[in-house]
Design an enzyme around this catalytic site. Structure first.
Site, PDB file in Angstrom:
ATOM      1  N   ARG A  56       0.847  -1.194   0.000  1.00  0.00           N
ATOM      2  CA  ARG A  56       0.000   0.000   0.000  1.00  0.00           C
ATOM      3  C   ARG A  56       0.883   1.244   0.000  1.00  0.00           C
ATOM      4  O   ARG A  56       2.094   1.161   0.181  1.00  0.00           O
ATOM      5  CB  ARG A  56      -0.957  -0.007   1.196  1.00  0.00           C
ATOM      6  CG  ARG A  56      -0.194  -0.275   2.495  1.00  0.00           C
ATOM      7  CD  ARG A  56      -0.731   0.408   3.668  1.00  0.00           C
ATOM      8  NE  ARG A  56      -0.654   1.847   3.558  1.00  0.00           N
ATOM      9  CZ  ARG A  56       0.465   2.558   3.697  1.00  0.00           C
ATOM     10  NH1 ARG A  56       1.641   1.982   3.915  1.00  0.00           N
ATOM     11  NH2 ARG A  56       0.445   3.876   3.591  1.00  0.00           N
ATOM     12  N   GLN A 206      -2.798   2.917   9.810  1.00  0.00           N
ATOM     13  CA  GLN A 206      -1.471   2.972   9.177  1.00  0.00           C
ATOM     14  C   GLN A 206      -0.488   3.814   9.999  1.00  0.00           C
ATOM     15  O   GLN A 206       0.709   3.550   9.991  1.00  0.00           O
ATOM     16  CB  GLN A 206      -1.575   3.558   7.758  1.00  0.00           C
ATOM     17  CG  GLN A 206      -2.236   2.666   6.729  1.00  0.00           C
ATOM     18  CD  GLN A 206      -3.727   2.921   6.631  1.00  0.00           C
ATOM     19  OE1 GLN A 206      -4.364   3.364   7.586  1.00  0.00           O
ATOM     20  NE2 GLN A 206      -4.306   2.636   5.473  1.00  0.00           N
ATOM     21  N   ASP A 247      -2.329  10.780  -2.687  1.00  0.00           N
ATOM     22  CA  ASP A 247      -2.662   9.674  -3.593  1.00  0.00           C
ATOM     23  C   ASP A 247      -2.997  10.172  -4.988  1.00  0.00           C
ATOM     24  O   ASP A 247      -2.853   9.437  -5.970  1.00  0.00           O
ATOM     25  CB  ASP A 247      -3.827   8.862  -3.034  1.00  0.00           C
ATOM     26  CG  ASP A 247      -3.343   8.017  -1.867  1.00  0.00           C
ATOM     27  OD1 ASP A 247      -3.266   8.547  -0.744  1.00  0.00           O
ATOM     28  OD2 ASP A 247      -2.986   6.840  -2.101  1.00  0.00           O
ATOM     29  N   LYS A 258      -5.227   9.965   2.563  1.00  0.00           N
ATOM     30  CA  LYS A 258      -5.948   9.121   3.523  1.00  0.00           C
ATOM     31  C   LYS A 258      -7.053   9.887   4.244  1.00  0.00           C
ATOM     32  O   LYS A 258      -6.864  11.040   4.627  1.00  0.00           O
ATOM     33  CB  LYS A 258      -4.939   8.565   4.521  1.00  0.00           C
ATOM     34  CG  LYS A 258      -5.491   7.666   5.597  1.00  0.00           C
ATOM     35  CD  LYS A 258      -6.360   6.545   5.079  1.00  0.00           C
ATOM     36  CE  LYS A 258      -5.661   5.686   4.053  1.00  0.00           C
ATOM     37  NZ  LYS A 258      -6.626   4.799   3.322  1.00  0.00           N
TER      38      LYS A 258
HETATM   39  O1  MRU Z   1      -4.851   3.270   1.875  1.00  0.00           O
HETATM   40  P1  MRU Z   1      -3.376   3.511   1.870  1.00  0.00           P
HETATM   41  O2  MRU Z   1      -2.711   3.028   3.113  1.00  0.00           O
HETATM   42  O3  MRU Z   1      -2.719   2.991   0.605  1.00  0.00           O
HETATM   43  O4  MRU Z   1      -3.254   5.095   1.843  1.00  0.00           O
HETATM   44  C1  MRU Z   1      -1.973   5.660   1.816  1.00  0.00           C
HETATM   45  C2  MRU Z   1      -1.957   7.127   1.897  1.00  0.00           C
HETATM   46  O5  MRU Z   1      -2.958   7.780   1.989  1.00  0.00           O
HETATM   47  C3  MRU Z   1      -0.604   7.764   1.769  1.00  0.00           C
HETATM   48  O6  MRU Z   1      -0.545   8.958   2.484  1.00  0.00           O
HETATM   49  C4  MRU Z   1      -0.318   8.055   0.283  1.00  0.00           C
HETATM   50  O7  MRU Z   1      -0.522   6.910  -0.485  1.00  0.00           O
HETATM   51  C5  MRU Z   1       1.070   8.541   0.070  1.00  0.00           C
HETATM   52  S1  MRU Z   1       2.294   7.281   0.309  1.00  0.00           S
HETATM   53  C6  MRU Z   1       3.758   8.029  -0.039  1.00  0.00           C
END
Ligand code: MRU
Length: 361
Positions: A56, A206, A247, A258
């Site tokens: 992830r 996370q 993202d 997130k």
């Molecule tokens: O659902 P996830 O754990 O994949 O979400 C991750 C995030 O929101 C991170 O902040 C984002 O992907 C940036 S990772 C460098």
């Protein structure tokens, strides 16, 4: 560099073993109590690993998907070039559908598809070699991008600063160092003292499971807080900046990250604290005009009701809303830190400039 920092920043969350022709990931769903690698071989295992957040973080998903498509390309028996390309595109579409919000997934798969198309006339071994080199280049490139982002991010901080972060944008979510958490590792390597506040990041935690784990092991001063404590630590004067990952960044600077990130930005505005988004240019989607066009992933209600508990925390019939991401309005963002530098408002101009080719000569 102290040993703990070396250990974390050199941990390989995604590892391609060329001799074995095998792809391994660290299964992030088992952290922080168990560190185990998982080998991905079939398209179903790959899709499951991405969907279940075993791998992830926007850049990590893209890197992993690139290697996945290379492995799947190796498995295609078709001798007819057109049929091979069609099967490859079908695998790519399957991988791409596994998570909708992080644009790095579609970007990396697009790069792989274009490479396959450019080598469509080559003998199979040459075509496969080109695909492997592309996947490895995407991986290497992210390492360089994260290092540059971490340097720019660190330039925004002073000795002793408190920084609040949300979710996980460290080495596990990328390739090495990370984006929003990269500056903290760099600071540790250089003996610069920072205090990091890590939101636990409901519902999949996370921040607790991954960010506090990575930073603690690297010897960074990290304090874990529940998401609803962010206002309190800001009010106490303990936070001088907020650093978050992304993202998908739309052309106007609206940023999906997130769930809970936009709340942090609103709080930061209230308390007059600068709020920075850190991410590679591969997370910027100029084809997406603003945040209203970003697809937001909705996830299983059981992640809220039962996943982390011995007993259910809500009755089975209770309705849940579980969006995985939210969009932070560009007006709340002090700067967007990329590997090419720090973009400021108006983002429509500063982000577009990142993609303009430099003048010749
Ligand atoms: O659902 P996830 O754990 O994949 O979400 C991750 C995030 O929101 C991170 O902040 C984002 O992907 C940036 S990772 C460098």
């Amino acid at each position: 560099m102290n040993d703990a920092v070396k250990l974390v920043t050199h941990a390989q969350n995604i590892r391609y073993d060329k001799e074995q022709e095998a792809l391994y990931i660290i299964d992030q769903s088992l952290l922080p109590t168990k560190e185990a690698e998982l080998r991905l071989q079939t398209v179903d295992e790959m899709v499951e690993a991405i969907r279940s957040l075993r791998v992830r973080g926007a850049p990590a998903i893209g890197i992993c998907a690139a290697y996945c498509l290379y492995i799947l390309a190796r498995s295609i028996g078709e001798t007819d070039p057109a049929a091979f390309q069609a099967q490859l595109r079908a695998y790519s579409a399957q991988l791409n559908a596994s998570r909708p919000t992080a644009v790095n997934l579609a970007w990396a798969l697009g790069e792989m598809e274009r490479t396959a198309a450019a080598h469509a006339g080559d003998a199979r071994p040459a075509l496969l070699q080109a695909l492997y080199e592309k996947a490895a280049a995407i991986h290497e490139d992210d390492i360089a991008k994260c290092a540059a982002i971490s340097e720019y991010g660190l330039s925004l901080l002073q000795e002793g600063d408190g920084v609040l972060t949300h979710c996980n944008a460290g080495p596990l979510a990328t390739s090495r160092y990370g984006t929003a958490q990269g500056p903290f590792f760099l600071a540790a390597e250089r003996g610069m003292r920072l205090r990091v506040y890590a939101d636990e990041t409901r519902p999949l935690l996370q921040g607790a499971r991954l960010t506090s784990y990575e930073l603690h092991r690297a010897g960074v001063d990290v304090t874990l807080i529940c998401d609803n404590m962010a206002s309190m630590v800001m009010k106490n004067g303990w936070v001088q900046a907020c650093f978050v990952g992304c993202d998908r960044v739309a052309a106007n600077g609206d940023t999906a990250n997130k769930i809970g990130t936009s709340g942090v930005a609103i709080l930061a505005k209230h308390y007059g604290i600068p709020f920075y988004v850190l991410g590679p240019t591969t997370t910027i989607d100029l084809d997406c005009p603003d945040g209203s066009h970003i697809p937001i992933e909705l996830r299983d209600p059981e992640e809220i009701k039962t996943l982390w508990y011995e007993k259910p925390m809500a009755l089975p019939g209770v309705t849940c809303y579980n969006p995985s991401f939210d969009v932070t309005d560009h007006r709340l963002i002090t700067g967007i830190v990329t590997e090419k530098g720090i973009c400021r408002a108006p983002y429509t101009e500063s982000l577009a400039k990142l993609f303009q080719s430099p003048p010749p000569g």
